[in-house]
Write an enzyme that holds these catalytic residues in place. Structure first.
Site, PDB file in Angstrom:
ATOM      1  CB  ALA A 101      -0.890   0.029   1.242  1.00 15.87           C
ATOM      2  NE  ARG A 123      -1.297  14.358   8.873  1.00 19.17           N
ATOM      3  CZ  ARG A 123      -0.731  13.238   9.278  1.00 19.17           C
ATOM      4  NH1 ARG A 123       0.544  13.005   9.031  1.00 19.17           N
ATOM      5  NH2 ARG A 123      -1.407  12.325   9.928  1.00 19.17           N
ATOM      6  CE  LYS A 150      -4.738  -0.124   4.141  1.00 16.58           C
ATOM      7  NZ  LYS A 150      -3.842  -1.141   3.512  1.00 16.58           N
ATOM      8  CB  THR A 193      -4.957   1.419   8.811  1.00 23.82           C
ATOM      9  OG1 THR A 193      -4.688   2.461   9.724  1.00 23.82           O
ATOM     10  CG2 THR A 193      -5.784   2.003   7.675  1.00 23.82           C
ATOM     11  CG  ASP A 194      -5.395   3.009  13.894  1.00 25.37           C
ATOM     12  OD1 ASP A 194      -4.888   3.332  12.797  1.00 25.37           O
ATOM     13  OD2 ASP A 194      -4.875   3.317  14.995  1.00 25.37           O
ATOM     14  CD  GLU A 195      -3.918   6.729   9.614  1.00 20.85           C
ATOM     15  OE1 GLU A 195      -4.328   7.642   8.889  1.00 20.85           O
ATOM     16  OE2 GLU A 195      -2.723   6.508   9.845  1.00 20.85           O
ATOM     17  CE1 TYR A 225      -2.515   4.018   4.232  1.00 21.02           C
ATOM     18  CE2 TYR A 225      -3.169   5.044   6.306  1.00 21.02           C
ATOM     19  CZ  TYR A 225      -2.700   3.941   5.607  1.00 21.02           C
ATOM     20  OH  TYR A 225      -2.414   2.769   6.273  1.00 21.02           O
TER      21      TYR A 225
HETATM   22  N1  LIG Z   1       2.775   1.347   9.566  1.00 24.70           N
HETATM   23  C1  LIG Z   1       1.698   1.327  10.327  1.00 24.70           C
HETATM   24  O1  LIG Z   1       1.710   1.851  11.448  1.00 24.70           O
HETATM   25  C2  LIG Z   1       0.433   0.645   9.853  1.00 24.70           C
HETATM   26  C3  LIG Z   1      -0.640   0.530  10.751  1.00 24.70           C
HETATM   27  C4  LIG Z   1      -1.803  -0.142  10.341  1.00 24.70           C
HETATM   28  C5  LIG Z   1      -1.867  -0.680   9.062  1.00 24.70           C
HETATM   29  N2  LIG Z   1      -0.832  -0.527   8.198  1.00 24.70           N
HETATM   30  C6  LIG Z   1      -0.938  -1.136   6.866  1.00 24.70           C
HETATM   31  O2  LIG Z   1       0.071  -2.129   6.788  1.00 24.70           O
HETATM   32  C7  LIG Z   1       0.550  -2.238   5.446  1.00 24.70           C
HETATM   33  C8  LIG Z   1       2.045  -2.091   5.418  1.00 24.70           C
HETATM   34  O3  LIG Z   1       2.393  -0.813   5.965  1.00 24.70           O
HETATM   35  P1  LIG Z   1       3.921  -0.371   6.079  1.00 24.70           P
HETATM   36  O4  LIG Z   1       4.006   0.611   7.175  1.00 24.70           O
HETATM   37  O5  LIG Z   1       4.777  -1.565   6.077  1.00 24.70           O
HETATM   38  O6  LIG Z   1       4.088   0.399   4.699  1.00 24.70           O
HETATM   39  P2  LIG Z   1       5.427   0.738   3.907  1.00 24.70           P
HETATM   40  O7  LIG Z   1       5.146   2.005   3.178  1.00 24.70           O
HETATM   41  O8  LIG Z   1       6.615   0.651   4.782  1.00 24.70           O
HETATM   42  O9  LIG Z   1       5.533  -0.462   2.850  1.00 24.70           O
HETATM   43  C9  LIG Z   1       4.609  -0.616   1.806  1.00 24.70           C
HETATM   44  C10 LIG Z   1       5.265  -1.487   0.744  1.00 24.70           C
HETATM   45  O10 LIG Z   1       4.299  -1.740  -0.280  1.00 24.70           O
HETATM   46  C11 LIG Z   1       4.921  -1.600  -1.543  1.00 24.70           C
HETATM   47  N3  LIG Z   1       3.886  -1.220  -2.510  1.00 24.70           N
HETATM   48  C12 LIG Z   1       3.084  -0.128  -2.479  1.00 24.70           C
HETATM   49  N4  LIG Z   1       2.252  -0.134  -3.523  1.00 24.70           N
HETATM   50  C13 LIG Z   1       2.543  -1.257  -4.242  1.00 24.70           C
HETATM   51  C14 LIG Z   1       2.034  -1.820  -5.430  1.00 24.70           C
HETATM   52  N5  LIG Z   1       1.066  -1.203  -6.129  1.00 24.70           N
HETATM   53  N6  LIG Z   1       2.533  -2.994  -5.871  1.00 24.70           N
HETATM   54  C15 LIG Z   1       3.533  -3.623  -5.191  1.00 24.70           C
HETATM   55  N7  LIG Z   1       4.084  -3.129  -4.068  1.00 24.70           N
HETATM   56  C16 LIG Z   1       3.585  -1.956  -3.603  1.00 24.70           C
HETATM   57  C17 LIG Z   1       5.982  -0.518  -1.345  1.00 24.70           C
HETATM   58  O11 LIG Z   1       6.995  -0.593  -2.352  1.00 24.70           O
HETATM   59  C18 LIG Z   1       6.483  -0.832   0.066  1.00 24.70           C
HETATM   60  O12 LIG Z   1       7.556  -1.729   0.033  1.00 24.70           O
HETATM   61  C19 LIG Z   1      -0.204  -1.182   4.641  1.00 24.70           C
HETATM   62  O13 LIG Z   1      -1.267  -1.791   3.986  1.00 24.70           O
HETATM   63  C20 LIG Z   1      -0.708  -0.201   5.699  1.00 24.70           C
HETATM   64  O14 LIG Z   1      -1.898   0.412   5.269  1.00 24.70           O
HETATM   65  C21 LIG Z   1       0.320   0.121   8.560  1.00 24.70           C
END
Ligand SMILES: NC(=O)c1ccc[n+]([C@@H]2O[C@H](COP(=O)([O-])OP(=O)(O)OC[C@H]3O[C@@H](n4cnc5c(N)ncnc54)[C@H](O)[C@@H]3O)[C@@H](O)[C@H]2O)c1
Length: 328
Positions: free
Chosen positions: A80, A268, A149, A121-123, A145
């Protein structure tokens, strides 16, 4: 078990792959990642080639997704666009990856009758004054964002209802830990403080998030993979609500840096004040609970970034201090 992990070069995906292969060395994992923002090729060094394959590709690419899903048992969709600031300056990539990407995966799991876990996500629930959202709470996303989601979740639910697809949705609160992009709060503060640079803080810095150590999140996903019920959703909370200023002060104290580095900047647009999840369902039904205290997790995280500073050598300080919702 053959897992297809999407977005495995990112923060949570890379930790999930390492955790899974450590606990289940017989699993075979294929990681598809398009190397977009958040990714870091160095997040997954030296993995055993027999049980790990990396494919550079985009989850919106039907041909490649069809091929990979046809050969897997379960797809876990981490991929994502994940940075709220970027979604304010340019929402389009969020629509592509977070909605069209999910649609592409859903079509493939429908065709090949495979199982999917959608990482949400919680968002999606928006800012909450005092309550904590359970699985049935109404969506109220604020940023592009969060809206992307929430849209993905609604699409997933329609595939469950209409086509009887085998999908589970997980919603987690803010993760912290090793391998996160330094655009995000905790690594940004560690890296800037380590270089004695000013730390930009949005608004009053009093915004509250619930923080979970990334390995606790990975373990919750593994529980859900084995024991979660088809078509259901599970909230995953760290049970550790804390405001940004408090976190920044804790990091500065552990590193031994001055509070003078804190530098308040304009907030923001649409910055949600508080997110909070009720995760009683996963605790009661799947017997999962977070195991890390914030103190232990934060200390481990800081130690990891200090040891692995070289992974971030090619990222300029300007890149992580520039206010991305304005300038991109
Ligand atoms: N980080 C947080 O606190 C958090 C909390 C709740 C949920 N999430 C969810 O967890 C997931 C991972 O989050 P994260 O923090 O590791 O994100 P991140 O940005 O660190 O990693 C996302 C990865 O997805 C890849 N990506 C994005 N779009 C793509 C596509 N179209 N095809 C192939 N690869 C693609 C990117 O290259 C990247 O490596 C997400 O879905 C996010 O919504 C994150």
């Amino acid at each position: 078990m053959k897992l297809l992990v999407t977005g495995g070069l990112g923060f949570i995906g890379s930790n999930f792959i390492l955790r899974t292969l450590e606990k289940y060395p017989d699993f075979k994992i294929t990681n598809i990642d398009a190397c977009l923002p958040g990714s870091n090729l160095k997040n997954l060094p030296k993995l055993n080639k027999k049980n790990y394959t990396y494919v550079k590709g985009n989850i919106t690419d039907k041909k490649i997704i069809d091929k990979l899903i046809s050969k897997s048992d379960v797809v876990i969709n981490f991929a994502a666009e994940s940075h709220v600031d970027r979604s304010i300056s340019n929402p389009r990539p969020f629509i592509d990856s977070n909605i069209i990407g999910v649609y592409t995966i859903l079509e493939a799991i429908k065709k090949y009758k495979k199982k999917m876990i959608q990482i949400s996500t919680d968002e999606v629930f928006g800012s909450l004054k005092s309550s904590s959202a359970n699985e049935e709470f109404v969506f109220n996303p604020s940023s592009p964002y969060a809206a992307s989601k929430a849209s993905a979740e609604i699409l997933v639910k329609s595939y469950i209802t209409t086509y009887d697809c085998d999908v589970i949705i997980t919603r987690c609160t803010n993760n912290y830990g090793p391998r996160q992009s330094p655009e995000k709060l905790i690594p940004k503060v560690i890296l800037l403080a380590g270089k004695n640079q000013k730390i930009p803080i949005y608004g009053t810095g009093k915004n509250i998030r619930d923080w979970i150590f990334v390995l606790d999140h990975c373990d919750a996903i593994l529980k859900i993979l084995f024991k979660g019920k088809k078509g259901k959703s599970y909230n995953i909370a760290g049970k550790n609500e804390i405001n940004n200023i408090t976190i920044i002060k804790k990091i500065l104290k552990i590193i031994g840096s001055s509070k003078e580095l804190m530098h308040f900047i304009k907030d923001r647009p649409g910055h949600d004040f508080r997110y909070s999840l009720n995760s009683e369902k996963i605790q009661k039904e799947l017997h999962w609970n977070p195991s890390y205290t914030f103190e232990k997790g934060l200390e481990d995280t800081i130690e990891w970034y200090i040891k692995n500073m070289k992974l971030y050598n090619d990222i300029s300080l300007k890149e992580i201090t520039t206010v991305s919702w304005k300038t991109r």
